[in-house]
Write a protein that holds these residues in place. Structure first.
Motif, PDB file in Angstrom:
ATOM      1  N   GLU A 193      12.401   1.114   7.663  1.00  0.00           N
ATOM      2  CA  GLU A 193      13.635   1.849   7.931  1.00  0.00           C
ATOM      3  C   GLU A 193      13.334   3.183   8.598  1.00  0.00           C
ATOM      4  O   GLU A 193      14.012   3.578   9.542  1.00  0.00           O
ATOM      5  CB  GLU A 193      14.394   2.069   6.615  1.00  0.00           C
ATOM      6  CG  GLU A 193      15.690   2.847   6.747  1.00  0.00           C
ATOM      7  CD  GLU A 193      16.759   2.111   7.502  1.00  0.00           C
ATOM      8  OE1 GLU A 193      17.689   2.778   7.998  1.00  0.00           O
ATOM      9  OE2 GLU A 193      16.665   0.869   7.616  1.00  0.00           O
ATOM     10  N   ALA A 194      12.303   3.886   8.094  1.00  0.00           N
ATOM     11  CA  ALA A 194      11.944   5.163   8.699  1.00  0.00           C
ATOM     12  C   ALA A 194      11.475   4.984  10.138  1.00  0.00           C
ATOM     13  O   ALA A 194      11.829   5.770  11.027  1.00  0.00           O
ATOM     14  CB  ALA A 194      10.847   5.836   7.861  1.00  0.00           C
ATOM     15  N   GLN A 253       9.533  -2.621  -1.628  1.00  0.00           N
ATOM     16  CA  GLN A 253      10.442  -1.505  -1.374  1.00  0.00           C
ATOM     17  C   GLN A 253       9.788  -0.459  -0.485  1.00  0.00           C
ATOM     18  O   GLN A 253      10.434   0.096   0.414  1.00  0.00           O
ATOM     19  CB  GLN A 253      10.860  -0.871  -2.704  1.00  0.00           C
ATOM     20  CG  GLN A 253      11.860   0.264  -2.584  1.00  0.00           C
ATOM     21  CD  GLN A 253      13.167  -0.192  -1.977  1.00  0.00           C
ATOM     22  OE1 GLN A 253      13.630  -1.280  -2.279  1.00  0.00           O
ATOM     23  NE2 GLN A 253      13.758   0.623  -1.113  1.00  0.00           N
ATOM     24  N   GLN A 254       8.513  -0.190  -0.706  1.00  0.00           N
ATOM     25  CA  GLN A 254       7.805   0.758   0.148  1.00  0.00           C
ATOM     26  C   GLN A 254       7.752   0.263   1.583  1.00  0.00           C
ATOM     27  O   GLN A 254       7.915   1.047   2.529  1.00  0.00           O
ATOM     28  CB  GLN A 254       6.381   0.971  -0.385  1.00  0.00           C
ATOM     29  CG  GLN A 254       6.312   1.710  -1.720  1.00  0.00           C
ATOM     30  CD  GLN A 254       6.821   3.140  -1.599  1.00  0.00           C
ATOM     31  OE1 GLN A 254       7.948   3.442  -1.997  1.00  0.00           O
ATOM     32  NE2 GLN A 254       6.004   4.014  -1.056  1.00  0.00           N
ATOM     33  N   ASN A 283      11.172   0.730   3.082  1.00  0.00           N
ATOM     34  CA  ASN A 283      11.403   2.138   3.406  1.00  0.00           C
ATOM     35  C   ASN A 283      10.647   2.553   4.665  1.00  0.00           C
ATOM     36  O   ASN A 283      11.169   3.306   5.496  1.00  0.00           O
ATOM     37  CB  ASN A 283      10.979   3.018   2.227  1.00  0.00           C
ATOM     38  CG  ASN A 283      11.869   2.844   1.018  1.00  0.00           C
ATOM     39  OD1 ASN A 283      13.006   2.372   1.136  1.00  0.00           O
ATOM     40  ND2 ASN A 283      11.377   3.199  -0.143  1.00  0.00           N
ATOM     41  N   GLN A 284       9.402   2.066   4.795  1.00  0.00           N
ATOM     42  CA  GLN A 284       8.614   2.396   5.975  1.00  0.00           C
ATOM     43  C   GLN A 284       9.248   1.816   7.236  1.00  0.00           C
ATOM     44  O   GLN A 284       9.332   2.490   8.270  1.00  0.00           O
ATOM     45  CB  GLN A 284       7.191   1.864   5.805  1.00  0.00           C
ATOM     46  CG  GLN A 284       6.269   2.182   6.982  1.00  0.00           C
ATOM     47  CD  GLN A 284       4.871   1.641   6.781  1.00  0.00           C
ATOM     48  OE1 GLN A 284       4.550   1.106   5.732  1.00  0.00           O
ATOM     49  NE2 GLN A 284       4.036   1.765   7.787  1.00  0.00           N
TER      50      GLN A 284
END
Length: 339
Positions: A133-134, A126-127, A130-131
């Motif tokens: 996506e950012a 998940q991290q 998220n990275q």
């Protein structure tokens, strides 16, 4: 998850009996218990995901971990009682059910290790998501914000020349320019196709004041759904390229064709513009002055820019291609309809 649970049961059986004395009964018992623990844990966590998502990560992780251990403890006790009942000992008056604490402890230890590894893996995944996506959002925002400085300079010069002779027109140009830069500075994302076409019209109106009759625009718009959405400022850079590389170098100017239609659940956009057939490639020029070679590089950069933005929003389903034949440069965009 069922496959992972079965592999875990197989691993436990091999660890206990090895290959030579492999026990299929033990594999069946381990499979039933591991599968139930895995499925019930996943079901409970999925049902609680919205509530867990509102909690701090550490707290949500501890609750998830404790939930898996609680389910393991409950099923371990139930399985011991079922084995006791199925063995017939329940009918003996002198025999009472007793919990085997070592078996329960063994099950809890295995669940603690397995759940810890699984939850840590899911957390890292998940991290990483998220990275990514950012990074993608930052990349899209950087790509979207690139409006060439020469367009701003030309627009400001046009406004300066109109202030004394046509103040109303100058005011309209300022409004159009502010609208374009407001869109450039907005959050990256999808906007209605009609809004994008309106921004293109505003841009072309500004360039029309500078180029006059040298610039002719041929709009060919089919019947479009007002809910259609595309990445913001996707077409404006293409029109800017068409003017910068096609109209400006030609003394007589030319026509920019814009054709937009949707068919077979796909949006199709075709932009055409003339381009000079003869281009010098070896001429040296002062620093800061655009050469034909640098112009071609800027054109490729703009096309790559838009191609990456299309891929970021629509994946490989979207395509951008271009061709140059007989003095006509054509850009094709195909992307899935998205309302």
């Amino acid at each position: 998850m069922v496959l992972v649970a079965e592999l875990l049961a197989l691993l436990l059986t091999i660890a206990d009996y090895g290959f030579r004395d492999f026990n299929w009964d033990h594999l069946a018992m381990a499979s039933v218990q591991v599968q139930w623990i895995m499925i019930l844990s996943a079901l409970c966590l999925c049902r609680m995901r919205h509530w867990l998502g509102s909690l701090p990560q550490a707290k949500a992780g501890l609750i998830s971990y404790g939930l898996v251990l609680g389910i393991t403890l409950t099923l371990s006790l139930i399985s011991q009682w079922l084995l006791y009942a199925m063995s017939g000992l329940i009918y003996l008056s002198d025999h009472h059910f007793q919990v085997n604490g070592w078996i329960v402890l063994e099950h809890l230890a295995l669940a603690a290790i397995s759940a810890g590894i699984a939850l840590r893996y899911l957390y890292l995944q998940q991290q990483l998501a998220n990275q990514r996506e950012a990074e993608m959002q930052a990349r899209i925002q950087a790509l979207q914000s690139r409006i060439r400085p020469h367009f701003l300079f030309n627009s400001m010069n046009s406004i300066a020349s109109l202030i004394a002779t046509a103040p109303d027109t100058a005011e309209r140009v300022v409004e159009d320019l502010s609208d374009l830069f407001r869109a450039s500075l907005a959050e990256p994302g999808l906007i209605p196709l009609e809004r994008e076409l309106e921004l293109c019209r505003r841009y072309l109106d500004i360039e029309q004041l500078r180029l006059g009759k040298r610039l002719v625009v041929d709009w060919q718009l089919g019947k479009l759904d007002p809910q259609l959405k595309i990445p913001s400022l996707m077409l404006q850079p293409l029109l800017e390229n068409a003017i910068f590389h096609g109209i400006e170098p030609l003394p007589q100017g030319g026509t920019i064709g814009i054709r937009v239609l949707h068919k077979d659940k796909q949006l199709r956009i075709v932009i055409t513009n003339p381009y000079p057939l003869a281009k010098a490639t070896t001429k040296k020029s002062p620093v800061g002055e655009d050469t034909p070679e640098s112009n071609g590089r800027h054109n490729r950069m703009a096309l790559d820019n838009i191609r990456r933005r299309l891929t970021a929003h629509f994946g490989t389903r979207a395509r951008l291609s271009s061709s140059a034949e007989n003095g006509l440069f054509t850009t094709y965009i195909f992307c899935p309809l998205k309302g």
